[in-house]
Design a protein around this motif. Sequence first.
Motif, PDB file in Angstrom:
ATOM      1  N   UNK A  26       0.825  -1.205   0.000  1.00 48.77           N
ATOM      2  CA  UNK A  26       0.000   0.000   0.000  1.00 48.77           C
ATOM      3  C   UNK A  26       0.861   1.258   0.000  1.00 48.77           C
ATOM      4  N   UNK A  27       1.911   1.260   0.795  1.00 51.28           N
ATOM      5  CA  UNK A  27       2.788   2.430   0.862  1.00 51.28           C
ATOM      6  C   UNK A  27       3.525   2.648  -0.450  1.00 51.28           C
ATOM      7  N   UNK A  28       3.973   1.562  -1.082  1.00 51.95           N
ATOM      8  CA  UNK A  28       4.640   1.683  -2.378  1.00 51.95           C
ATOM      9  C   UNK A  28       3.649   2.125  -3.450  1.00 51.95           C
ATOM     10  N   UNK A  29       2.430   1.602  -3.377  1.00 54.66           N
ATOM     11  CA  UNK A  29       1.356   1.998  -4.305  1.00 54.66           C
ATOM     12  C   UNK A  29       1.086   3.498  -4.179  1.00 54.66           C
ATOM     13  N   UNK A  30       0.989   3.977  -2.949  1.00 54.15           N
ATOM     14  CA  UNK A  30       0.691   5.402  -2.727  1.00 54.15           C
ATOM     15  C   UNK A  30       1.776   6.297  -3.303  1.00 54.15           C
ATOM     16  N   UNK A  31       3.026   5.812  -3.290  1.00 49.38           N
ATOM     17  CA  UNK A  31       4.126   6.612  -3.829  1.00 49.38           C
ATOM     18  C   UNK A  31       4.062   6.716  -5.344  1.00 49.38           C
ATOM     19  N   UNK A  32       3.431   5.740  -6.006  1.00 52.24           N
ATOM     20  CA  UNK A  32       3.348   5.756  -7.471  1.00 52.24           C
ATOM     21  C   UNK A  32       1.985   6.191  -7.976  1.00 52.24           C
ATOM     22  N   UNK A  33       0.927   5.708  -7.326  1.00 54.53           N
ATOM     23  CA  UNK A  33      -0.432   5.927  -7.824  1.00 54.53           C
ATOM     24  C   UNK A  33      -1.320   6.668  -6.823  1.00 54.53           C
ATOM     25  N   UNK A  34      -0.715   7.308  -5.852  1.00 55.92           N
ATOM     26  CA  UNK A  34      -1.489   7.918  -4.766  1.00 55.92           C
ATOM     27  C   UNK A  34      -2.470   8.983  -5.192  1.00 55.92           C
TER      28      UNK A  34
ATOM     29  N   UNK B 190      11.069   7.875   0.743  1.00 49.79           N
ATOM     30  CA  UNK B 190       9.790   7.267   0.331  1.00 49.79           C
ATOM     31  C   UNK B 190       8.651   8.257   0.559  1.00 49.79           C
ATOM     32  N   UNK B 191       8.556   8.814   1.757  1.00 49.48           N
ATOM     33  CA  UNK B 191       7.404   9.634   2.130  1.00 49.48           C
ATOM     34  C   UNK B 191       7.210  10.816   1.198  1.00 49.48           C
ATOM     35  N   UNK B 192       8.292  11.400   0.716  1.00 42.77           N
ATOM     36  CA  UNK B 192       8.151  12.583  -0.134  1.00 42.77           C
ATOM     37  C   UNK B 192       7.543  12.255  -1.494  1.00 42.77           C
ATOM     38  N   UNK B 193       7.489  10.972  -1.862  1.00 38.74           N
ATOM     39  CA  UNK B 193       6.854  10.561  -3.116  1.00 38.74           C
ATOM     40  C   UNK B 193       5.339  10.420  -2.971  1.00 38.74           C
ATOM     41  N   UNK B 194       4.846  10.364  -1.749  1.00 36.72           N
ATOM     42  CA  UNK B 194       3.411  10.206  -1.485  1.00 36.72           C
ATOM     43  C   UNK B 194       2.737  11.570  -1.592  1.00 36.72           C
TER      44      UNK B 194
END
Length: 308
Positions: A119-127, A232-236
């Motif tokens: 979910x966290x990786x998804x949010x970074x790409x498709x959030x 990571x967080x800055x990509x969300x």
Amino acid sequence: MLHEVSFPSYNKRDEVQGWIYVPAAKPKGIVQIIHGFGEHSRRYLHMIVSFMDAGYIVAADDHVGHGKTAIVNDAWGDWGDAGFRTMMEDEHTLKELVCEKYPNLPYFLFGHSMGSFITRDYAAKYGDDLAGITICGTTGTFRGAAETAELLKKTCEDGHGTESNPEFTGALMGWMGERCGEITIGNEWICADPYVQRDHADDPFDAFTRPTSNRSLYDFTQMMEAIKGTQWAQKVPKTLSIYNIGGDQDPVGEYGKGIYEVSNWLCDTGHQVTTKVYSGYRHEIHNYAAIKNEVEAGIIAFMDGVLG
């Protein structure tokens, strides 16, 4: 109403098996449940029913190497060779499929354990396509993951990726029962309730007793590496609503420390995140009889709040 669906995996080998549960009422949103390592999506039936009763369509699948997907493709514990983002991209495919059937509804993700990593990786790409996410039983910096990853990487480079060496699973997860007293099954860290432990261990759709390939276990470590720190967080997206929950006796979240570590990464990068830690509970807070209704009500209140 129930739709059973099947779609090609990102690994270009498997057909992922999934389900869309539709309430007998006008839906106000959709929530996609993303299950964890070694389990399957129907372990969440209580939560699925609660979400449906609250007016949400629920989507879920069994990851490659897991559950019905593993059975249909005869690939237990083998996630394919397309890399650690295979499951994340499969979840995106399921979302697209669901939205074709039920367009123009706010879309949420709930991910538990490895599902929270996805979910966290998804949010970074498709959030940008999401209304909100709930991450449950997540990890900050997972103890021993970096060291085990180096050993797994070398083993895979030496041509042993499709094999399974139990010592790697032990190195990565063997410490997780350290606060659980006598260990008789090996999964005591998930929940203090012995009935939940036995149900998990004896479930024929669970991969708990089945080996995971070295390559897949390496991919598992890389999932965790991809969601570390403020990088990571800055990509969300800053506008994404986030609910971070877990138990303070959960080793995956380093007994609460890792849960707050993730929230702090998000706060440090300008995100709004709500954090709730349940005192005295292990990994599967949603499977404790004493609090599962409260946990589900909290998730529903979070989603309703986003909509309202």
